[in-house]
Write a protein that holds these residues in place. Structure first.
Motif, PDB file in Angstrom:
ATOM      1  N   PHE A 180       0.816  -1.215   0.000  1.00 40.47           N
ATOM      2  CA  PHE A 180       0.000   0.000   0.000  1.00 40.47           C
ATOM      3  C   PHE A 180       0.847   1.261   0.000  1.00 40.47           C
ATOM      4  CE2 PHE A 180      -4.567  -0.374   0.207  1.00 40.47           C
ATOM      5  CZ  PHE A 180      -4.665  -1.744   0.076  1.00 40.47           C
TER       6      PHE A 180
ATOM      7  N   ALA B 258       2.167   1.689  -3.454  1.00 40.80           N
ATOM      8  CA  ALA B 258       1.115   2.190  -4.349  1.00 40.80           C
ATOM      9  C   ALA B 258       0.815   3.661  -4.066  1.00 40.80           C
ATOM     10  CB  ALA B 258      -0.146   1.358  -4.169  1.00 40.80           C
TER      11      ALA B 258
ATOM     12  N   PHE C 291       3.506   5.919  -5.467  1.00 42.28           N
ATOM     13  CA  PHE C 291       3.338   6.053  -6.917  1.00 42.28           C
ATOM     14  C   PHE C 291       2.202   7.018  -7.242  1.00 42.28           C
ATOM     15  CE2 PHE C 291       5.825   2.356  -8.413  1.00 42.28           C
ATOM     16  CZ  PHE C 291       6.316   2.932  -9.558  1.00 42.28           C
ATOM     17  N   PHE C 292       1.125   6.830  -6.494  1.00 42.49           N
ATOM     18  CA  PHE C 292      -0.057   7.667  -6.696  1.00 42.49           C
ATOM     19  C   PHE C 292       0.298   9.135  -6.499  1.00 42.49           C
ATOM     20  CE2 PHE C 292      -3.969   9.692  -5.305  1.00 42.49           C
ATOM     21  CZ  PHE C 292      -4.849   9.251  -6.273  1.00 42.49           C
TER      22      PHE C 292
ATOM     23  N   SER D  82       2.471  10.586  -9.343  1.00 44.80           N
ATOM     24  CA  SER D  82       1.951  10.473 -10.708  1.00 44.80           C
ATOM     25  C   SER D  82       1.620  11.836 -11.293  1.00 44.80           C
ATOM     26  CB  SER D  82       0.674   9.625 -10.715  1.00 44.80           C
ATOM     27  OG  SER D  82       0.962   8.347 -10.246  1.00 44.80           O
TER      28      SER D  82
ATOM     29  N   LEU E  84      -0.644  13.414 -13.903  1.00 47.47           N
ATOM     30  CA  LEU E  84      -1.837  12.959 -14.608  1.00 47.47           C
ATOM     31  C   LEU E  84      -2.067  13.684 -15.921  1.00 47.47           C
ATOM     32  CD1 LEU E  84      -4.196  12.556 -11.538  1.00 47.47           C
ATOM     33  CD2 LEU E  84      -2.861  10.825 -12.680  1.00 47.47           C
ATOM     34  N   VAL E  85      -1.236  14.670 -16.186  1.00 47.65           N
ATOM     35  CA  VAL E  85      -1.379  15.397 -17.452  1.00 47.65           C
ATOM     36  C   VAL E  85      -0.052  15.340 -18.195  1.00 47.65           C
ATOM     37  CG1 VAL E  85      -1.778  17.664 -18.456  1.00 47.65           C
ATOM     38  CG2 VAL E  85      -3.116  16.943 -16.498  1.00 47.65           C
ATOM     39  N   GLU E  86      -0.124  15.010 -19.447  1.00 43.72           N
ATOM     40  CA  GLU E  86       1.105  14.930 -20.230  1.00 43.72           C
ATOM     41  C   GLU E  86       0.881  15.608 -21.579  1.00 43.72           C
ATOM     42  OE1 GLU E  86       3.756  11.553 -22.482  1.00 43.72           O
ATOM     43  OE2 GLU E  86       2.359  10.895 -20.955  1.00 43.72           O
TER      44      GLU E  86
ATOM     45  N   ILE F 191      -7.246 -18.417   0.701  1.00 46.54           N
ATOM     46  CA  ILE F 191      -6.519 -17.335   0.020  1.00 46.54           C
ATOM     47  C   ILE F 191      -6.706 -17.463  -1.489  1.00 46.54           C
ATOM     48  CG2 ILE F 191      -4.278 -16.236  -0.366  1.00 46.54           C
ATOM     49  CD1 ILE F 191      -3.388 -17.402   2.313  1.00 46.54           C
TER      50      ILE F 191
ATOM     51  N   PHE G 218      -8.440 -12.769   1.466  1.00 46.83           N
ATOM     52  CA  PHE G 218      -8.057 -13.648   2.571  1.00 46.83           C
ATOM     53  C   PHE G 218      -9.310 -13.881   3.412  1.00 46.83           C
ATOM     54  CE2 PHE G 218      -4.612 -10.857   1.380  1.00 46.83           C
ATOM     55  CZ  PHE G 218      -3.566 -11.736   1.135  1.00 46.83           C
TER      56      PHE G 218
ATOM     57  N   ILE H   4      -7.889  -7.103  -0.862  1.00 47.31           N
ATOM     58  CA  ILE H   4      -7.014  -5.974  -1.196  1.00 47.31           C
ATOM     59  C   ILE H   4      -6.733  -6.009  -2.696  1.00 47.31           C
ATOM     60  CG2 ILE H   4      -5.895  -5.799   1.052  1.00 47.31           C
ATOM     61  CD1 ILE H   4      -3.486  -7.259  -0.275  1.00 47.31           C
ATOM     62  N   GLY H   5      -6.493  -4.866  -3.254  1.00 45.29           N
ATOM     63  CA  GLY H   5      -6.272  -4.841  -4.696  1.00 45.29           C
ATOM     64  C   GLY H   5      -5.459  -3.644  -5.128  1.00 45.29           C
ATOM     65  N   LEU H   6      -4.848  -3.795  -6.273  1.00 44.72           N
ATOM     66  CA  LEU H   6      -4.139  -2.682  -6.910  1.00 44.72           C
ATOM     67  C   LEU H   6      -4.679  -2.551  -8.317  1.00 44.72           C
ATOM     68  CD1 LEU H   6      -0.345  -3.060  -6.045  1.00 44.72           C
ATOM     69  CD2 LEU H   6      -1.904  -1.290  -5.267  1.00 44.72           C
TER      70      LEU H   6
ATOM     71  N   ASN I 238       1.303   1.320 -12.739  1.00 46.21           N
ATOM     72  CA  ASN I 238       1.124   2.772 -12.844  1.00 46.21           C
ATOM     73  C   ASN I 238       1.297   3.304 -14.259  1.00 46.21           C
ATOM     74  OD1 ASN I 238       0.471   5.158 -11.540  1.00 46.21           O
ATOM     75  ND2 ASN I 238       2.604   5.771 -11.371  1.00 46.21           N
TER      76      ASN I 238
ATOM     77  N   MET J  25       0.317   5.390 -17.315  1.00 42.71           N
ATOM     78  CA  MET J  25      -0.472   6.616 -17.477  1.00 42.71           C
ATOM     79  C   MET J  25      -1.344   6.487 -18.733  1.00 42.71           C
ATOM     80  SD  MET J  25       0.090   8.699 -15.008  1.00 42.71           S
ATOM     81  CE  MET J  25       0.398   7.482 -13.785  1.00 42.71           C
TER      82      MET J  25
ATOM     83  N   ASN K 105      -4.873  13.455 -20.698  1.00 44.44           N
ATOM     84  CA  ASN K 105      -5.281  13.464 -19.296  1.00 44.44           C
ATOM     85  C   ASN K 105      -5.472  12.031 -18.813  1.00 44.44           C
ATOM     86  OD1 ASN K 105      -5.705  16.422 -19.161  1.00 44.44           O
ATOM     87  ND2 ASN K 105      -7.251  15.936 -20.696  1.00 44.44           N
ATOM     88  N   THR K 106      -4.828  11.738 -17.723  1.00 43.61           N
ATOM     89  CA  THR K 106      -4.963  10.403 -17.130  1.00 43.61           C
ATOM     90  C   THR K 106      -5.841  10.523 -15.891  1.00 43.61           C
ATOM     91  OG1 THR K 106      -2.799   9.759 -17.922  1.00 43.61           O
ATOM     92  CG2 THR K 106      -3.669   8.504 -16.086  1.00 43.61           C
ATOM     93  N   LEU K 107      -6.725   9.591 -15.752  1.00 39.93           N
ATOM     94  CA  LEU K 107      -7.621   9.666 -14.594  1.00 39.93           C
ATOM     95  C   LEU K 107      -7.220   8.687 -13.499  1.00 39.93           C
ATOM     96  CD1 LEU K 107     -10.086  11.347 -13.937  1.00 39.93           C
ATOM     97  CD2 LEU K 107     -11.505   9.484 -14.710  1.00 39.93           C
TER      98      LEU K 107
ATOM     99  N   PRO L 212      -4.195   6.568 -12.102  1.00 38.21           N
ATOM    100  CA  PRO L 212      -2.865   5.974 -11.945  1.00 38.21           C
ATOM    101  C   PRO L 212      -3.012   4.720 -11.081  1.00 38.21           C
ATOM    102  CG  PRO L 212      -3.136   7.796 -10.435  1.00 38.21           C
ATOM    103  CD  PRO L 212      -4.423   7.657 -11.191  1.00 38.21           C
ATOM    104  N   ILE L 213      -1.976   4.294 -10.467  1.00 36.47           N
ATOM    105  CA  ILE L 213      -2.101   3.129  -9.574  1.00 36.47           C
ATOM    106  C   ILE L 213      -3.062   3.488  -8.428  1.00 36.47           C
ATOM    107  CG2 ILE L 213      -0.043   3.819  -8.272  1.00 36.47           C
ATOM    108  CD1 ILE L 213       0.547   0.852  -7.878  1.00 36.47           C
TER     109      ILE L 213
ATOM    110  N   PRO M  31      -4.741   1.797  -4.990  1.00 35.53           N
ATOM    111  CA  PRO M  31      -4.915   0.652  -4.088  1.00 35.53           C
ATOM    112  C   PRO M  31      -6.347   0.607  -3.551  1.00 35.53           C
ATOM    113  CG  PRO M  31      -3.770   2.430  -2.964  1.00 35.53           C
ATOM    114  CD  PRO M  31      -4.071   2.924  -4.340  1.00 35.53           C
ATOM    115  N   SER M  32      -6.759  -0.539  -3.172  1.00 35.78           N
ATOM    116  CA  SER M  32      -8.095  -0.645  -2.567  1.00 35.78           C
ATOM    117  C   SER M  32      -8.077  -1.710  -1.479  1.00 35.78           C
ATOM    118  CB  SER M  32      -9.151  -1.001  -3.617  1.00 35.78           C
ATOM    119  OG  SER M  32      -8.919  -2.294  -4.115  1.00 35.78           O
ATOM    120  N   ILE M  33      -8.945  -1.545  -0.551  1.00 40.11           N
ATOM    121  CA  ILE M  33      -9.068  -2.553   0.509  1.00 40.11           C
ATOM    122  C   ILE M  33     -10.533  -2.596   0.933  1.00 40.11           C
ATOM    123  CG2 ILE M  33      -8.477  -0.864   2.335  1.00 40.11           C
ATOM    124  CD1 ILE M  33      -7.055  -3.298   3.743  1.00 40.11           C
TER     125      ILE M  33
END
Lengths: 305, 782
Positions: free
Chosen positions: A15, A18, A21-22, A25, A27-29, B660, B724, B737-739, B744, B746, B767-769, B771-772, B774-776
């Motif tokens: 986490f 991540a 990285f977040f 990042s 977000l505009v290029e 798992i 789990f 959990i997730g990514l 990452n 773009m 425009n990127t909305l 990126p990486i 994470p979630s839980i």
């Protein structure tokens, strides 16, 4: 327990990884657009009675490459010829001073109802071609006084202008201009002073596609002060002056598409607008129009029922 | 479709029925019918396979778990199978019409999968149909850990998503409006929450989903490109169960159980986001903004007797995005909102002789809009603008199934839909000027359909031939159009078959939209005097292969589809139907659109493992879709929006242990086309604003050489997730959990033109909305 501890560490590390990285990042290029050979752009309009034909020929600027300066580069050494439907031709010469091609119409009169062909040749690009037919000027248009409203310190006049007797199913594309001309007399400490004034009834109408309606109404209004301070002035409208441009289909489409292009620019809720062209192997427009001007006496308008 | 063509199809259909009737007269035959259901919960199992090895024939249970098959007199072995359940075999002696209800037992072992896979691939005439087990849908990684049906189907061949993260479906070159999405038979007009980033469907409440993208059976109609048929779970008839899930932005709950044991069950499932609640404390009191959505699925299932069941189900969902700000003496509120409401009342009845009938009454409503409210608190005066657009349907539907002859299953039925459209209605209350204005646009139309289809399966041959008669009526215009459908298959061996299909479809309503998400600018509209109905013809060919040893299904299909009268916005069309230059002008939606043709063809590959310690799929699509409109792009054809040449998806789920589980998804897609200008120059007018003639330099304009002339960056992304689970004294707890976008990348979400401040040159801005991310989430089952 040992395994569980490792798992927890792994989850936390993942986490954090991540999240970092977040956070980093971007977000505009910005991306550079590819360089595509720029097309040539042509603009010329013909109308009856013109004494000189002018034609602008330049190369479009490539977005992202040479669009940082705000002038178009003219194409200088092209062979530009306009040919009438009877085979007469007119060679246009490039003028460095005016950055456009010109030729006198002394021996090549532009006439309503005739078609003209444009041919531009140049060793660096394919032959550019186009044609237009000059429309006849439409003469049946007039103003009608509708009403006036007294606002105390000024009076507002409403005038409808009509384009009438339009023959349906033929190409009738118009733009209408109307203004009021008159005199103004002011009395001050130095005595009476007379001058002229000019008001737009409507500065220019929307572009009108009259292929389906036989009568077009454009409502206009103007207002004149009743009292002025410190001087006291009286305004006397003299004439309503109307100008009606009758244009060919290409000119109408081109001008209309530019208006829509401007509406669509930077508006995410509007579909992209392609600017119309009738130029083969290029962009721009080679159009034709006729202009008819008429003047109407204000007093006569007021007298009409 | 030509008259000759239509007559040939009718002849074939008649032959199918009559030919079978002759066979039937030679010996005595009896029907075997019944329901296939879960042994524990009593839930019906749709899509289960019923196979008779001696006769090499079989059927698939319908959405109510019902099957009916006509067999010769005598002894037969009948095999029942479904993914995730232990295969069941029964030996029956048939000397009269017989009813056989089959309870299926959940399988932990894997031995049954081979049979299931082989049968589903080879023993069915259907093609272009995707059925995914819910277990696979819910275990697939997705954005912020939400269980998203729409996103999972975007990973299947022939199905493209729209912009990243949105739930649009572009099936075999079709538009986002050409998908019929039905939940318990009720039409869903907007299947998304949060501008399309989340699906409307709560995975906890869904029993079965299938997507048909080609080879449409006659029972489906009304859209050109696909049908997504979603069935809500019935609720457990025996035991009470519950589930609570806490995620990063939303939480969910599900409760089910018997109202009367063995006779009546209920299911209640809901979700609510809490982004608005989390953000509110950090915003100043005078400026508040937020977004939330909630949805609620409810169902009651009542077993009247062994032959009749009554289902009442409903879905209610609401999205709201709002801002509020206040200053001394004034309060302002504005926002966007969407809401869906679906209600369905169904009566499923099984009659002696294997006859099944389902009667349905449906209500469906979708409404979207925006509002603005300004209150002068000193004077107690208000200005309120309420703009909305929507559609409301009332539907009556009946479907019947029976098996009149051996090896044949006949389905027939009909439906009538009363549509009520409200395109662009608004209400303005202006107490400041003491004015009130409203425009209540209202269009009423009727859409109907009647169908008959005959499914045959014996030995090496199988087919499904059908005819649908679609009807539509609005003021001044009516349609009655036949829609022939035909699918045929030939079993090359026991586990592989060749298939072909043809479908003719009509669509009588349109969606005007410029996005793949949902915005208040989206407008559902009916066919009108100026806009004709859309229609399409699609042919597909396929090869289906079941790899016994590896429990794999391999499907290779190709398709060619042409569509007429498809709709798009004209150049420069304003999605809000409002002209800034001329505010008084009332822009009619018909003025904003134009009709044309489209053409799409492609090749699809799917290697699918439905069950096992390692399961998942590899999907690849090569496709091309072009559209052509007389008024756009100088009348020349150009690539359709979201036309992607290559589309690859790899989904792998791995069960380390019963506690798992790991899941990964990798997608790769070539970019989609957008329109950008490459060149710019000044324009010239023939006269200036004062009407002086001559060449007058005017504004700078940009030139697009062609529509959709630029291909966006290729897209790829890896999602990983793990869950789990741990059994507790009461129920189970699961950490998920997730990514999302694990490396990452773009990826582009949108593009726009911008000016570089340093060089003063214009650039294309990507425009990127996402990126990486994470979630839980935490799930507690009890």
């Amino acid at each position: 327990m040992r395994i569980i501890r490792i798992k927890r560490k792994f989850v936390i590390a993942t986490f954090l990884f991540a999240a970092s990285f977040f956070a980093c990042s971007t977000l505009v290029e910005d991306m550079e657009l590819p360089f595509l050979t720029p097309p040539v752009i042509v603009h010329a309009y013909l109308y009856p009675g013109m004494t000189e034909i002018n034609l602008v020929l330049h190369q479009a600027r490539v977005i992202g490459h040479d669009d940082s300066h705000y002038s178009d580069d003219p194409v200088r050494d092209a062979n530009v010829v306009i040919i009438s439907e009877y085979g007469d031709s007119l060679l246009l010469e490039y003028s460095d001073q005016r950055r456009q091609y010109n030729a006198s119409t002394e021996h090549f009169p532009v006439t309503a109802g005739e078609s003209y062909f444009l041919l531009i040749t140049h060793p660096d690009f394919d032959d550019v071609k186009s044609n237009t037919t000059i429309p006849f000027g439409h003469k049946s248009f007039y103003p009608v006084f509708i009403d006036s409203i007294d606002h105390g310190y000024r009076r507002e006049f409403f005038v409808d202008c009509y384009i009438d007797s339009i023959s349906l199913s033929s190409e009738n594309y118009f733009q209408f201009f109307a203004e009021v001309n008159g005199t103004v007399t002011c009395w001050g400490e130095e005595g009476a002073n007379e001058d002229v004034f000019n008001r737009d009834l409507f500065d220019f109408s929307p572009l009108i596609d009259a292929t389906i309606e036989s009568r077009i109404t454009q409502t206009g209004k103007f207002s004149l002060p009743k009292r002025t301070f410190p001087d006291t002035c009286n305004f006397f409208p003299q004439t309503i002056d109307l100008k009606l441009f009758s244009m060919d289909f290409h000119s109408y489409q081109y001008l209309e598409s530019i208006e829509e292009f401007l509406d669509a620019s930077d508006n995410p809720f509007v579909q992209p607008q392609t600017v119309y062209t009738n130029i083969t192997n290029g962009y721009g427009v080679f159009g034709g129009y006729s202009l008819v001007e008429r003047s109407f006496l204000w007093d006569e308008l007021l007298a009409e029922p | 479709m030509g008259k000759k063509h239509f007559l040939i199809i009718l002849f074939l259909l008649w032959q199918c029925l009559f030919g079978a009737h002759l066979v039937a007269e030679q010996t005595s035959h009896y029907s075997l019918s019944g329901f296939v259901k879960d042994s524990l919960s009593g839930e019906s199992i749709p899509g289960a396979h019923v196979y008779i090895p001696d006769s090499q024939t079989g059927v698939v249970t319908n959405n109510y778990g019902f099957y009916s098959i006509m067999l010769p007199e005598g002894e037969h072995t009948v095999r029942f199978s479904f993914v995730g359940y232990r295969e069941k075999e029964a030996v029956i002696s048939l000397n009269s019409n017989k009813r056989l209800d089959v309870p299926m037992v959940l399988s932990i072992e894997l031995e049954t999968v081979e049979v299931t896979a082989r049968q589903s691939v080879a023993k069915s005439p259907y093609m272009g149909m995707i059925e995914l087990p819910m277990s696979q849908i819910t275990s697939t990684s997705s954005l912020l850990g939400e269980r998203d049906i729409m996103k999972v189907f975007q990973l299947m061949p022939g199905v493209q998503g729209g912009s990243e993260g949105t739930g649009g479906l572009f099936v075999r070159g079709g538009g986002n409006d050409q998908n019929l999405i039905i939940l318990d038979d009720a039409i869903v007009y907007n299947a998304n929450h949060l501008f399309g980033f989340f699906s409307l469907f709560n995975g906890d409440a869904i029993k079965d989903v299938k997507l048909v993208k080609g080879g449409f059976p006659a029972r489906y109609g009304g859209r050109l490109s696909s049908v997504m048929d979603i069935t809500m779970r019935d609720g457990d008839m025996q035991n009470y169960k519950g589930e609570i899930g806490l995620g990063i932005i939303s939480s969910r709950f599900t409760a089910e159980g018997p109202l009367k044991k063995g006779q009546t069950s209920f299911l209640l499932s809901g979700r609510r986001t809490y982004l608005d609640q989390l953000v509110t404390p950090f915003l100043p009191e005078e400026e508040k903004m937020g977004y939330y959505f909630y949805d609620l699925n409810a169902k009651v299932n009542h077993k009247i007797n062994d032959n009749q069941r009554l289902y009442v189900s409903g879905f209610f969902g609401d999205d709201s995005f709002y801002t509020r700000y206040s200053e001394p003496g004034e309060q302002n509120r504005n926002g966007l909102r969407w809401n869906n409401a679906l209600v369905s009342l169904r009566m499923a009845s099984a009659f002696p002789g294997g006859f099944f009938m389902n009667n349905t009454l449906l209500f469906s409503q979708y409404k979207t809009g925006f509002f603005y409210e300004r209150i002068n608190t000193r004077e107690d005066q208000k200005y309120i603008l309420d703009y909305y657009t929507g559609i409301r349907d009332y539907t009556l539907k009946t479907d019947m199934i029976f098996s009149p002859f051996p090896f044949h299953t006949v389905r027939f039925g009909g439906q009538g839909i009363y549509h009520h459209f409200s395109p662009g209605s608004f209400e303005i209350t202006n107490e400041f000027a003491n004015e009130q204005e409203n425009k209540k646009a209202s269009i009423h139309t009727f859409e109907g359909g009647a169908y008959i289809e005959n499914e045959f399966q014996k030995g090496k041959w199988m087919y499904n031939a059908g005819l649908r008669l679609s009807m539509y009526h609005t003021s001044g215009r009516g349609y009655v159009r036949p829609e022939p459908r035909f699918m045929a298959g030939y079993n090359l061996t026991d586990n592989q078959s060749l298939k072909a299909s043809y479908s003719h479809m009509n669509q009588y309503i349109h969606l005007l939209s410029n996005t793949s998400g949902a915005l208040p600018t989206d407008l559902w509209l009916p066919v009108s005097g100026n806009l004709p109905a859309q229609s399409s013809n699609q042919i597909s060919l396929g090869w289906h292969y079941g790899l016994k040893k590896h429990q794999l299904e391999l499907t290779v299909e190709s398709f060619y589809k042409t569509s007429d009268n498809v709709l798009t916005y004209r150049d420069g069309a304003n999605f809000f139907f409002f002209d800034d230059q001329n505010p008084d002008a009332d822009i009619e939606w018909e003025d904003n659109v134009t009709v044309g043709q489209s053409q799409a063809y492609g090749f699809e590959f799917l290697l699918h493992k439905r069950k096992g310690k390692v399961n998942g799929w590899l999907a690849y699509t090569w496709s091309k879709a072009d559209v052509q409109f007389a008024e756009i792009n100088q009348g020349e054809s150009y690539p359709a929006n979201f036309d992607r040449r290559h589309d690859l998806a790899l989904v792998l789920n791995y069960e380390f242990s019963p506690r798992i589980q790991f899941s990964m998804t990798w997608v790769y897609m070539t970019g989609y086309p957008i329109t950008i200008p490459y060149h710019t120059s000044y324009s010239f007018k023939p006269w200036d604003f004062d009407a002086h003639t001559g060449l007058n330099q005017f504004v700078q304009v940009d030139y697009f050489q062609n529509r959709n002339n630029f291909q966006t960056q290729n897209y790829h992304r890896l999602d990983i997730s793990a869950s789990f689970s741990k059994p507790l004294k009461y129920g189970t707890r699961i950490w998920e959990i997730g990514l999302y976008n694990a490396y990452n990348r773009m990826n582009p979400f949108s593009y726009d033109m911008a000016t570089d401040f340093v060089t003063k040159k214009r650039v294309l801005r990507k425009n990127t909305l996402f990126p990486i991310i994470p979630s839980i989430s935490y799930v507690r089952k009890f």
